[in-house]
Design an enzyme around this catalytic site. Structure first.
Site, PDB file in Angstrom:
ATOM      1  N   LYS A   1       0.847  -1.189   0.000  1.00 33.20           N
ATOM      2  CA  LYS A   1       0.000   0.000   0.000  1.00 33.20           C
ATOM      3  C   LYS A   1       0.885   1.242   0.000  1.00 33.20           C
ATOM      4  CE  LYS A   1      -3.862   1.987   2.707  1.00 33.20           C
ATOM      5  NZ  LYS A   1      -4.718   1.766   3.895  1.00 33.20           N
TER       6      LYS A   1
ATOM      7  N   SER B   1      -9.406   1.713   3.113  1.00 33.52           N
ATOM      8  CA  SER B   1      -8.621   2.487   2.181  1.00 33.52           C
ATOM      9  C   SER B   1      -7.615   1.660   1.391  1.00 33.52           C
ATOM     10  CB  SER B   1      -7.867   3.586   2.949  1.00 33.52           C
ATOM     11  OG  SER B   1      -6.982   3.037   3.909  1.00 33.52           O
TER      12      SER B   1
ATOM     13  N   SER C   1      -9.755  -0.562   7.208  1.00 26.41           N
ATOM     14  CA  SER C   1      -9.147  -0.579   5.878  1.00 26.41           C
ATOM     15  C   SER C   1      -8.493  -1.890   5.505  1.00 26.41           C
ATOM     16  CB  SER C   1      -8.104   0.543   5.782  1.00 26.41           C
ATOM     17  OG  SER C   1      -8.711   1.806   5.942  1.00 26.41           O
TER      18      SER C   1
END
Length: 600
Positions: free
Chosen positions: A78, A152, A176
């Site tokens: 990420k 996210s 997330s």
């Protein structure tokens, strides 16, 4: 996934390496090809070039999967987690910086042989559960591109679900690492807060942030967590796992289900039915259903965005948001900017409220081993979220926002499909540091509910075993006084061990009754003219093995023994001198049968 393509689940990939069917160089070519054919998902912000991948491949030369637990395994990161020499953007190009060092967890994974492929898309500054709040494009669901991928950690989930990498790193502050797992038919592990270092991670709420793991199977996810789990003395929020961790028997457990009026599916009746299916499966797996009050957890959830923790998000990017407010995605700026005006008094009031909620939630957890909820009550199309970004996002956090505030461990489990083909998932959660026990049960639930890995179309591989070394538990076979209900069984249960299975050895053993006692003990020895002997396999926390060994008197010890299905596990065996003069009781087929037919 095309029938001729290599599955990237770690078990299959390491098998291909061991058999010399593939090399890491071959896999990198397949990975880059797969990524190139799926640009419309908006999963990636940056993919490493072949030239950039060479140092990682070179480091594997002369090494093997027997040395490195993640040898040649491709993974995604990420883009709020540092990879040395590659810009970290947090989905905001104006914020980008290029780190000189890998994040702590990234370095641990590379040391274990894993190969970083690139940086994935996310809701900007990890603020959102939708995956649409990014200037790099809304990340699209791996099953239906009209739907959100969840956030996210959106790109991290899609990259795994579509078979582009074996696993990925995300972060989880408010869900997330779980919501994208549910929306893409993935395993999502949100470890206990502080168990994985967050050094080298752009903070959202630094006191709450967790590094999370997305994978195709729980065996894979557990292997990854163990590879990067180590206490980091340079991370102020790092915590070392205690020697004695919370455990429960994944074949006999009490699980909480929220009161019916506290379950919210936002009009999605199919999701409600799939959740009920999961509850029934847990019962079939040995669980006892208990109705629990979710109110303390829901009250905590409201504190995250309605309370002063928004100020922590502001502090994380204070200099940047003050100097470049126009660079933020509009909805992201509207959420974070008000944090500047939250007073210290409000922060203390919220802390008091949080501690009250925590105490009440602990009382709920006292009555069960774990609680199951939907991961998210429903899913939305991208256009729906764009029309109402705040309300729909907040609905997705209904079951997730309280976890880190209350210091809980949680796993997201694939749990079936709606009629439109979109996946549904549930979350199992309980107290901190129960990560291992949750993963063991979650794997059983995953296999009972859903045999597909992500969106690849490939079936789950056979379970390696319910409990493996990689999970932090060691299977140990016992054949005598340590069996359930017998005099020495307490030496196992006092160490948090639980019964994994009752089974038998292969037909290569003889059983003897040793002299002395009480407690009376048998001895098991491998023999070419043997028989199959009754045993129990207990899952023992790895940290407790040493103290358990100290209790085993000569001539007994722990070695390897063969089970009836061909597996080899650690178990009680006896040195040859120990059976001189001992009574051969093989014909009874086991210690219990002998004891019930003999007088001592």
């Amino acid at each position: 996934m095309d029938g001729g393509e290599q599955s990237l689940d770690i078990q299959a990939l390491l098998g291909a390496y061991r058999s010399a069917c593939l090399t890491p160089d071959d896999v990198m070519e397949q990975v880059l090809s797969r990524i190139a054919t799926q640009p419309d998902r908006n999963a990636w912000i940056r993919v490493l070039t072949r030239e950039q991948l060479q140092p990682f491949l070179q480091a594997l030369r002369g090494r093997s999967p027997d040395e490195l637990p993640l040898y040649g395994v491709p993974f995604a990161i990420k883009d709020n987690i540092d990879l040395a020499g590659v810009p970290t953007t947090a989905a905001c190009s104006e914020y980008a910086y290029t780190p000189e060092h890998h994040a702590f967890v990234v370095q641990k994974l590379i040391d274990a042989g894993a190969i970083p492929i690139g940086k994935t898309n996310l809701d900007q500054f990890a603020t959102g559960l939708v995956g649409t709040r990014s200037p790099y494009g809304a990340c699209r669901n791996s099953f239906d591109a009209e739907y959100i991928a969840g956030g996210s950690s959106s790109g991290s989930a899609v990259a795994v679900a579509t078979g582009q990498v074996s696993f990925s790193l995300g972060t989880d502050t408010a869900g997330s690492g779980r919501v994208p797992a549910a929306f893409n038919n993935l395993v999502g592990i949100k470890p206990t807060r502080g168990l994985l270092s967050t050094r080298g991670v752009v903070p959202a709420c630094r006191s709450l942030d967790c590094v999370s793991v997305f994978a195709l199977t729980f065996d894979d996810a557990s292997r990854v967590v163990r590879a990067c789990q180590a206490f980091d003395p340079d991370d102020a929020y790092a915590r070392d796992a205690p020697v004695s961790v919370p455990l429960f028997n994944p074949r006999a457990f009490r699980f909480g289900v929220p009161h019916p009026d506290q379950l919210e599916f936002f009009g999605n009746q199919e999701a409600a039915a799939l959740f009920e299916d999961s509850v029934e499966r847990l019962c079939a797996l040995g669980g006892e259903k208990v109705s629990v009050d979710l109110e303390p957890f829901l009250s905590t959830a409201r504190l995250l965005y309605e309370g002063p923790w928004v100020a922590e998000r502001y502090v994380a990017i204070e200099t940047f948001i003050e100097s470049r407010p126009e660079a933020l995605y509009p909805v992201t700026r509207d959420i974070i900017a008000p944090g500047k005006h939250i007073a210290a008094a409000d922060a203390f009031k919220a802390q008091y409220r949080l501690m009250e909620c925590r105490r009440r939630s602990e009382r709920v957890l006292d009555g069960v081993d774990l609680i199951v909820t939907p991961t998210a009550g429903t899913i939305y199309r991208i256009d729906e979220v764009e029309r109402d970004p705040v309300t729909l996002n907040s609905r997705l956090g209904y079951y997730t926002n309280f976890m880190n505030l209350l210091d809980l461990s949680a796993v997201a489990v694939p749990a079936g499909f709606q009629s439109n083909g979109l996946p549904f998932g549930v979350t199992l959660f309980t107290r901190a540091f129960a990560d291992v026990a949750l993963a063991v049960l979650a794997d059983r639930l995953h296999r009972a509910a859903n045999n597909r890995m992500g969106a690849t179309g490939a079936a789950l591989p056979p379970a390696v075993t319910d409990v493996g070394i990689q999970s932090g538990l060691v299977p140990i076979a016992v054949c005598g006084a340590h069996m359930s209900g017998l005099p020495l069984n307490h030496q196992l249960t006092e160490r948090g061990a639980f019964l994994q299975e009752s089974t038998r050895t292969s037909e290569n053993y003889r059983l003897y009754a040793l002299s002395g006692g009480p407690p009376f003990r048998p001895a098991l020895m491998r023999h070419p003219r043997g028989a199959s002997i009754e045993v129990e396999v207990w899952a023992v926390p790895a940290a407790e093995i040493g103290s358990f060994l100290q209790l085993i008197p000569a001539p007994l010890g722990l070695g390897k023994l063969e089970l009836a299905d061909g597996r080899w596990v650690s178990g009680f065996i006896c040195e040859a001198y120990g059976v001189e003069g001992a009574k051969d009781i093989t014909r009874w087929g086991g210690w219990r049968s002998y004891c019930s037919n003999s007088k001592f």
